[in-house]
Design an enzyme around this catalytic site. Structure first.
Site, short mmCIF file in Angstrom:
data_model
loop_
_atom_site.label_atom_id
_atom_site.label_comp_id
_atom_site.label_asym_id
_atom_site.label_seq_id
_atom_site.Cartn_x
_atom_site.Cartn_y
_atom_site.Cartn_z
N ASP A 74 2.57 6.11 4.32
CA ASP A 74 3.51 6.51 5.51
C ASP A 74 3.08 8.01 5.77
O ASP A 74 2.62 8.78 5.30
CB ASP A 74 4.95 6.48 5.18
N THR A 75 3.48 8.18 7.30
CA THR A 75 3.36 9.44 7.58
C THR A 75 4.31 9.69 8.67
O THR A 75 4.97 8.93 9.21
CB THR A 75 2.03 9.35 8.96
#
Length: 92
Positions: A74-75
């Site tokens: 995830d970012t």
């Protein structure tokens, strides 16, 4: 031992592109999860939680008759002391 069944727990075009640089064959299993930050949740724990939840969701959606290597990632964008959600439009 190399696992031949690689699953990317994402629908992100950029993550697909990055993984394709190092792996020739993989499948995507993007599980839809609630990505709402918990009250007061900081960016790093939030991002780690999202990656784990995405991988867990992908695991729940695949056949368990063979081994699989699941990649969850995830970012998170963090600005003005808050976690920013996904952009709502190209301008956003």
């Amino acid at each position: 031992m190399i696992c031949e069944n690689i699953i990317l727990a994402s629908s992100s075009p950029r993550r697909k592109e990055l993984l394709s640089w190092i792996v020739n064959d993989f499948q995507c299993e993007p599980g839809n999860i609630d990505e709402t930050p918990a009250p007061g949740e900081l960016p790093v724990p939030y991002t780690e939680r999202m990656a784990i939840e995405k991988a867990d969701k992908a695991l729940s959606l695949i056949s368990t008759d063979k081994e699989a290597f699941i990649i969850g990632s995830d970012t998170t964008v963090y600005a003005d002391h808050r976690i920013c959600g996904k952009p709502e439009s190209p301008a956003h």
